[in-house]
Write a protein that holds these residues in place. Structure first.
Motif, PDB file in Angstrom:
ATOM      1  N   LEU A   1     -43.140 -36.710 -87.658  1.00 23.88           N
ATOM      2  CA  LEU A   1     -43.338 -35.722 -88.958  1.00 23.88           C
ATOM      3  C   LEU A   1     -43.416 -34.371 -88.534  1.00 23.88           C
ATOM      4  CD1 LEU A   1     -43.864 -35.648 -91.725  1.00 23.88           C
ATOM      5  CD2 LEU A   1     -46.282 -35.619 -91.294  1.00 23.88           C
ATOM      6  N   LEU A   2     -44.199 -33.965 -87.491  1.00 27.34           N
ATOM      7  CA  LEU A   2     -44.273 -32.749 -87.046  1.00 27.34           C
ATOM      8  C   LEU A   2     -42.823 -32.121 -86.406  1.00 27.34           C
ATOM      9  CD1 LEU A   2     -47.586 -32.781 -85.031  1.00 27.34           C
ATOM     10  CD2 LEU A   2     -47.303 -31.608 -87.295  1.00 27.34           C
ATOM     11  N   LEU A   3     -42.095 -32.940 -86.010  1.00 28.52           N
ATOM     12  CA  LEU A   3     -40.694 -32.484 -85.513  1.00 28.52           C
ATOM     13  C   LEU A   3     -39.808 -32.232 -86.767  1.00 28.52           C
ATOM     14  CD1 LEU A   3     -40.076 -34.592 -82.291  1.00 28.52           C
ATOM     15  CD2 LEU A   3     -40.624 -32.085 -82.151  1.00 28.52           C
ATOM     16  N   THR A   4     -40.031 -33.057 -87.776  1.00 21.10           N
ATOM     17  CA  THR A   4     -39.166 -32.933 -89.171  1.00 21.10           C
ATOM     18  C   THR A   4     -39.432 -31.662 -89.654  1.00 21.10           C
ATOM     19  OG1 THR A   4     -38.972 -35.169 -89.053  1.00 21.10           O
ATOM     20  CG2 THR A   4     -38.594 -34.080 -91.060  1.00 21.10           C
ATOM     21  N   VAL A   5     -40.709 -31.341 -89.835  1.00 24.33           N
ATOM     22  CA  VAL A   5     -41.316 -30.182 -90.459  1.00 24.33           C
ATOM     23  C   VAL A   5     -40.808 -28.952 -89.759  1.00 24.33           C
ATOM     24  CG1 VAL A   5     -43.183 -28.768 -91.012  1.00 24.33           C
ATOM     25  CG2 VAL A   5     -43.296 -31.365 -91.645  1.00 24.33           C
ATOM     26  N   HIS A   6     -40.981 -28.985 -88.562  1.00 24.38           N
ATOM     27  CA  HIS A   6     -40.466 -27.816 -87.469  1.00 24.38           C
ATOM     28  C   HIS A   6     -39.179 -27.652 -87.680  1.00 24.38           C
ATOM     29  CE1 HIS A   6     -40.556 -24.812 -84.406  1.00 24.38           C
ATOM     30  NE2 HIS A   6     -39.664 -25.447 -83.677  1.00 24.38           N
ATOM     31  N   GLY A   7     -38.327 -28.420 -87.476  1.00 24.96           N
ATOM     32  CA  GLY A   7     -36.842 -28.406 -87.663  1.00 24.96           C
ATOM     33  C   GLY A   7     -36.432 -27.912 -89.240  1.00 24.96           C
ATOM     34  N   GLY A   8     -36.824 -28.467 -90.153  1.00 23.69           N
ATOM     35  CA  GLY A   8     -36.941 -27.986 -91.559  1.00 23.69           C
ATOM     36  C   GLY A   8     -37.134 -26.601 -91.783  1.00 23.69           C
ATOM     37  N   MET A   9     -38.276 -26.170 -91.334  1.00 22.72           N
ATOM     38  CA  MET A   9     -38.538 -24.803 -91.291  1.00 22.72           C
ATOM     39  C   MET A   9     -37.547 -23.709 -90.633  1.00 22.72           C
ATOM     40  SD  MET A   9     -42.585 -24.416 -90.996  1.00 22.72           S
ATOM     41  CE  MET A   9     -42.743 -24.938 -89.291  1.00 22.72           C
ATOM     42  N   LEU A  10     -37.053 -24.252 -89.431  1.00 21.18           N
ATOM     43  CA  LEU A  10     -35.963 -23.480 -88.982  1.00 21.18           C
ATOM     44  C   LEU A  10     -34.788 -23.646 -89.584  1.00 21.18           C
ATOM     45  CD1 LEU A  10     -36.484 -24.595 -85.133  1.00 21.18           C
ATOM     46  CD2 LEU A  10     -37.317 -22.229 -86.209  1.00 21.18           C
ATOM     47  N   ALA A  11     -34.487 -24.562 -90.267  1.00 18.46           N
ATOM     48  CA  ALA A  11     -33.334 -24.874 -91.010  1.00 18.46           C
ATOM     49  C   ALA A  11     -33.323 -24.137 -92.015  1.00 18.46           C
ATOM     50  CB  ALA A  11     -33.036 -26.363 -91.246  1.00 18.46           C
ATOM     51  N   TRP A  12     -34.341 -24.102 -92.781  1.00 15.09           N
ATOM     52  CA  TRP A  12     -34.385 -23.208 -94.332  1.00 15.09           C
ATOM     53  C   TRP A  12     -34.367 -21.829 -93.763  1.00 15.09           C
ATOM     54  CZ3 TRP A  12     -38.083 -19.544 -95.650  1.00 15.09           C
ATOM     55  CH2 TRP A  12     -37.915 -19.055 -97.020  1.00 15.09           C
ATOM     56  N   SER A  13     -35.069 -21.277 -92.615  1.00 19.46           N
ATOM     57  CA  SER A  13     -35.073 -20.042 -92.065  1.00 19.46           C
ATOM     58  C   SER A  13     -33.584 -19.574 -91.968  1.00 19.46           C
ATOM     59  CB  SER A  13     -36.283 -19.737 -91.160  1.00 19.46           C
ATOM     60  OG  SER A  13     -36.673 -18.536 -90.980  1.00 19.46           O
ATOM     61  N   ALA A  14     -32.854 -20.325 -91.187  1.00 23.15           N
ATOM     62  CA  ALA A  14     -31.514 -19.949 -91.032  1.00 23.15           C
ATOM     63  C   ALA A  14     -30.648 -19.739 -91.979  1.00 23.15           C
ATOM     64  CB  ALA A  14     -30.946 -21.044 -89.853  1.00 23.15           C
ATOM     65  N   THR A  15     -31.125 -20.218 -93.110  1.00 25.67           N
ATOM     66  CA  THR A  15     -30.460 -19.726 -94.479  1.00 25.67           C
ATOM     67  C   THR A  15     -30.775 -18.367 -94.988  1.00 25.67           C
ATOM     68  OG1 THR A  15     -31.694 -20.920 -95.981  1.00 25.67           O
ATOM     69  CG2 THR A  15     -29.835 -22.114 -94.771  1.00 25.67           C
ATOM     70  N   ARG A  16     -31.929 -18.094 -94.729  1.00 20.66           N
ATOM     71  CA  ARG A  16     -32.479 -16.960 -95.423  1.00 20.66           C
ATOM     72  C   ARG A  16     -32.346 -15.398 -94.612  1.00 20.66           C
ATOM     73  NH1 ARG A  16     -32.178 -18.245 -99.884  1.00 20.66           N
ATOM     74  NH2 ARG A  16     -32.592 -20.518-100.276  1.00 20.66           N
ATOM     75  N   HIS A  17     -32.076 -15.521 -93.366  1.00 21.80           N
ATOM     76  CA  HIS A  17     -32.122 -14.382 -92.528  1.00 21.80           C
ATOM     77  C   HIS A  17     -30.658 -13.843 -92.195  1.00 21.80           C
ATOM     78  CE1 HIS A  17     -36.131 -15.760 -91.719  1.00 21.80           C
ATOM     79  NE2 HIS A  17     -36.504 -14.863 -92.365  1.00 21.80           N
ATOM     80  N   SER A  18     -30.476 -12.834 -92.371  1.00 21.97           N
ATOM     81  CA  SER A  18     -28.872 -12.389 -91.974  1.00 21.97           C
ATOM     82  C   SER A  18     -28.989 -12.162 -90.383  1.00 21.97           C
ATOM     83  CB  SER A  18     -28.723 -10.750 -92.335  1.00 21.97           C
ATOM     84  OG  SER A  18     -29.969  -9.810 -92.019  1.00 21.97           O
ATOM     85  N   PRO A  19     -27.543 -12.065 -89.877  1.00 20.07           N
ATOM     86  CA  PRO A  19     -27.480 -12.198 -88.476  1.00 20.07           C
ATOM     87  C   PRO A  19     -28.112 -10.864 -87.541  1.00 20.07           C
ATOM     88  CG  PRO A  19     -25.500 -12.620 -89.661  1.00 20.07           C
ATOM     89  CD  PRO A  19     -26.493 -12.367 -90.578  1.00 20.07           C
TER      90      PRO A  19
END
Length: 180
Positions: free
Chosen positions: A10-28
């Motif tokens: 669960l913790l790994l899934t939440v962590h991966g989800g936060m990173l995946a979402w963040s990757a869509t939100r920030h410019s390079p």
């Protein structure tokens, strides 16, 4: 006895989800176009002149989803001279050649690097658990990795920071186990 592995998952899934979402939100970042272009060049030409100041693993991993998604390359800015850093103009050319689609290409490239952070989190859990002989200690180490502001900030990027930390942690953990 209750298994700790569903909590770890669960913790790994939440962590991966936060990173995946963040990757869509920030410019390079300023470095990411150069890193991605270098990774693509490594696969396309089998050569390593671009971004030779760091090992190629992370940028090659980041380039794989971009190759799968398809991209337009412009290698006209390439030059190889002592001290040259052609990856930066080539990175800008990559963005120009792909236009608005560049946002998607950077997102999938970033997603390709998330497993490095997940591996680091898992190494933290395993080492903490074994070092203190307690599932709770492993979970504390896992939570500290997964919610570290530095890991959350850099875990979504195509840079070597989190991958070096995760793989260094893994090497330290495996060496410690070997010594035991």
């Amino acid at each position: 006895r209750i298994s700790v592995w569903p909590v770890v998952a669960l913790l790994l899934t939440v962590h991966g989800g936060m990173l995946a979402w963040s990757a869509t939100r920030h410019s390079p970042t300023n470095l990411e176009p150069a890193l991605l272009a270098a990774g693509l060049s490594h696969w396309e030409f089998g050569r390593f002149e671009l971004y030779r100041v760091n090992p190629p693993l992370v940028r090659m991993v980041a380039a794989l989803p971009v190759i799968t998604a398809g991209y337009v390359a412009d290698w006209n800015s390439f030059y190889d001279a002592p001290g040259s850093r052609a990856e930066f103009p080539i990175g800008r050319a990559l963005i120009s050649a792909n236009g608005e689609r560049s946002v998607w290409l950077f997102t999938v490239a970033r997603w390709g690097c998330i497993p490095f952070s997940l591996a680091g989190a898992l190494f933290c859990f395993l080492w903490g658990k074994e070092l203190w002989k307690s599932n709770g200690s492993g979970l504390v180490a896992l939570v500290l990795w997964c919610w570290s502001p530095n890991i959350l900030a850099h875990g979504e990027l195509i840079t070597n920071d989190v991958s070096a930390a995760a793989l260094g942690l893994g090497a330290g953990y495996l060496f410690w186990r070997w010594l035991r």
